[in-house]
Design a protein around this motif. Sequence first.
Motif, PDB file in Angstrom:
ATOM      1  N   LEU A 155       0.845  -1.212   0.000  1.00  0.00           N
ATOM      2  CA  LEU A 155       0.000   0.000   0.000  1.00  0.00           C
ATOM      3  C   LEU A 155       0.869   1.247   0.000  1.00  0.00           C
ATOM      4  N   TYR A 156       1.935   1.194   0.802  1.00  0.00           N
ATOM      5  CA  TYR A 156       2.823   2.376   0.841  1.00  0.00           C
ATOM      6  C   TYR A 156       3.576   2.512  -0.480  1.00  0.00           C
ATOM      7  N   GLU A 157       3.963   1.379  -1.068  1.00  0.00           N
ATOM      8  CA  GLU A 157       4.692   1.441  -2.349  1.00  0.00           C
ATOM      9  C   GLU A 157       3.778   1.991  -3.455  1.00  0.00           C
ATOM     10  N   LEU A 158       2.548   1.483  -3.504  1.00  0.00           N
ATOM     11  CA  LEU A 158       1.614   1.946  -4.545  1.00  0.00           C
ATOM     12  C   LEU A 158       1.249   3.419  -4.307  1.00  0.00           C
ATOM     13  N   GLY A 159       1.218   3.784  -3.022  1.00  0.00           N
ATOM     14  CA  GLY A 159       0.862   5.157  -2.665  1.00  0.00           C
ATOM     15  C   GLY A 159       1.884   6.188  -3.116  1.00  0.00           C
ATOM     16  N   LYS A 160       3.057   5.714  -3.502  1.00  0.00           N
ATOM     17  CA  LYS A 160       4.096   6.623  -3.999  1.00  0.00           C
ATOM     18  C   LYS A 160       4.034   6.789  -5.528  1.00  0.00           C
ATOM     19  N   VAL A 161       3.201   5.984  -6.174  1.00  0.00           N
ATOM     20  CA  VAL A 161       3.121   6.044  -7.651  1.00  0.00           C
ATOM     21  C   VAL A 161       2.127   7.142  -8.024  1.00  0.00           C
ATOM     22  N   ARG A 182       1.902   2.999 -14.634  1.00  0.00           N
ATOM     23  CA  ARG A 182       2.935   2.400 -13.768  1.00  0.00           C
ATOM     24  C   ARG A 182       2.278   1.606 -12.635  1.00  0.00           C
ATOM     25  N   ALA A 183       1.209   2.177 -12.100  1.00  0.00           N
ATOM     26  CA  ALA A 183       0.504   1.473 -11.004  1.00  0.00           C
ATOM     27  C   ALA A 183      -0.070   0.152 -11.515  1.00  0.00           C
ATOM     28  N   GLY A 184      -0.624   0.187 -12.722  1.00  0.00           N
ATOM     29  CA  GLY A 184      -1.184  -1.043 -13.298  1.00  0.00           C
ATOM     30  C   GLY A 184      -0.134  -2.107 -13.493  1.00  0.00           C
ATOM     31  N   ASN A 185       1.050  -1.694 -13.921  1.00  0.00           N
ATOM     32  CA  ASN A 185       2.145  -2.672 -14.121  1.00  0.00           C
ATOM     33  C   ASN A 185       2.585  -3.277 -12.792  1.00  0.00           C
ATOM     34  N   LEU A 186       2.622  -2.445 -11.749  1.00  0.00           N
ATOM     35  CA  LEU A 186       3.032  -2.934 -10.433  1.00  0.00           C
ATOM     36  C   LEU A 186       1.990  -3.924  -9.897  1.00  0.00           C
ATOM     37  N   ILE A 187       0.743  -3.575 -10.055  1.00  0.00           N
ATOM     38  CA  ILE A 187      -0.351  -4.461  -9.603  1.00  0.00           C
ATOM     39  C   ILE A 187      -0.307  -5.770 -10.364  1.00  0.00           C
ATOM     40  N   ARG A 188       0.012  -5.681 -11.646  1.00  0.00           N
ATOM     41  CA  ARG A 188       0.079  -6.902 -12.460  1.00  0.00           C
ATOM     42  C   ARG A 188       1.197  -7.832 -11.967  1.00  0.00           C
ATOM     43  N   GLU A 189       2.328  -7.236 -11.583  1.00  0.00           N
ATOM     44  CA  GLU A 189       3.433  -8.032 -11.016  1.00  0.00           C
ATOM     45  C   GLU A 189       2.959  -8.749  -9.741  1.00  0.00           C
ATOM     46  N   TRP A 190       2.235  -8.028  -8.911  1.00  0.00           N
ATOM     47  CA  TRP A 190       1.765  -8.634  -7.658  1.00  0.00           C
ATOM     48  C   TRP A 190       0.751  -9.735  -7.934  1.00  0.00           C
ATOM     49  N   MET A 191      -0.063  -9.535  -8.959  1.00  0.00           N
ATOM     50  CA  MET A 191      -1.047 -10.567  -9.325  1.00  0.00           C
ATOM     51  C   MET A 191      -0.309 -11.834  -9.773  1.00  0.00           C
TER      52      MET A 191
END
Length: 486
Positions: free
Chosen positions: A61-67, A85-94
């Motif tokens: 949450l803190y990492e995504l909150g910086k995007v 960028r947020a979508g790519n990060l979420i996709r990695e987590w998925m």
Amino acid sequence: MAITDPIPRFSLNQNFSSWRLFYCLSLYLIISSAVVYAEDAEGISSDLYEEVLKSEAVARLYELGKVSDADDYLERTFLSPASVRAGNLIREWMEDAGLRTWVDYMGNVHGRVEGMNKTAEALLIGSHLDTVVDAGIYDGSLGIISAISALKFLKRDGQLGKLQRPVEVIAFSDEEGVRFQSTFLGSAAIAGSLPVSALNISDKRGLTLQDVLKENDIKITEEKLVELKYEPLSVWGYIEVHIEQGPVLEWAGYPLGVVKGIAGQSRLKVIVKGSQGHAGTVPMSLRQDPMAAAAELILLLESLCKHPEEFLSYDHHCNDIVVESLSKSLVCTVGEISTWPSASNVIPGQVTFTVDIRAMEDIGREAIIYELSNQMYQICEKRSVSCIIERMHDANAVNCDSELMLRLKDSANAALERLTGETQDEVPILMSGAGHDAMAISHLTKVGMLFVRCRGGVSHSPAEHVLDDDIFAAGLAIVEFLESQM
Ligand SMILES: NC(=O)NC(NC(N)=O)C(=O)[O-]
Ligand SMILES: [Mn+2]
Ligand SMILES: [Mn+2]
């Protein structure tokens, strides 16, 4: 054995004899090593729950909150660079959670696991990756991250393949509607309720939705938009975890609550045009000043929404039950205002402002808009300025599905019992004044929502905050919900 708080630590400056201190410390070391490797009834290390559903979820949450698209505050609007960028990060987590991932033609990010029967109706779990301007880090993001963490936990625990039905996490691209003033663009496309005309709405830079998609190499066509709609028969239901954005759960002392319904909402754009002129030479009696007119209109809106009973005639539009309901739930906000040419020594030529109106009763909300419009036109006529009222967005109130409410209540109770070791009273059932993607998805399938307590009920502000343990409870509740799907 339930997850318990760590053994209370002895303070070394307490007045213990050396032998007694040695005895306590050795007792503590023996017990705490047992707690660290404690296993609950299913033989799962309590460490794994906390590691995935709390520590990692909070860190994400803190990492995504910086995007963000801005340097010193959080802003991610539809398909902005930060949203991508947020979508790519979420996709990695998925993918880290073992999900098959893709991004669709409206920028929604999907992560899916088929489970034991890939032809069964799927459970959708979602929320939004976009934010308002100067946002908090939990609105939308919490629902996405806690869903991914719950599935990652099941993967780590070897249970992912036991799901009776496919489970799909969707990070929707536009719930807040900040960029185009028309919200739910991503979830409405999935529900099949986004009109093709939406491709032609434009943002403040004059870019249409189609232009913005093209900028991101998405060449959407009417056919492609229609293809985004999910088949109702392929979906079992939709759940969403979201911060309450209100004070009820904190006031009641509960980390989680179940949503009964979501208020309807309308967004208007009001354009007031007058006679642009010199601030120093036009006599007050000869002015057609849209700024002064806008001020009167905004004050009218405030008094109408504070005291609807004083404005609404008890005719066929609105009976006293609706007026009574309005007086409890009606809220109106002017969040944006702009003027042209915006110079201190120029009487403006035009003033534009937004109106956000919400109520639990759709008839009441329509009656308010009807009454407001009539009175706005009268004021503008009296002031010899013109007034255009555009309806930018409407979403009717939504009732959550009673079966999903029951399942979410049981999941929340089980999660809190696992966390505290105590049998829970019933978790609160509450209404939502905030809108959610669940409103759009309700056109596709039954919907349910789980609210998470937030500090002071504050949201749409950097002061938004959720306790780590409440994030843990939310993730646990989704694990409990998913385990009920095994
Ligand atoms: N959860 C939200 O903050 N939603 C917001 N967005 C919409 N579309 O309602 C809002 O303004 O309530
Ligand atoms: Mn929001
Ligand atoms: Mn939200």
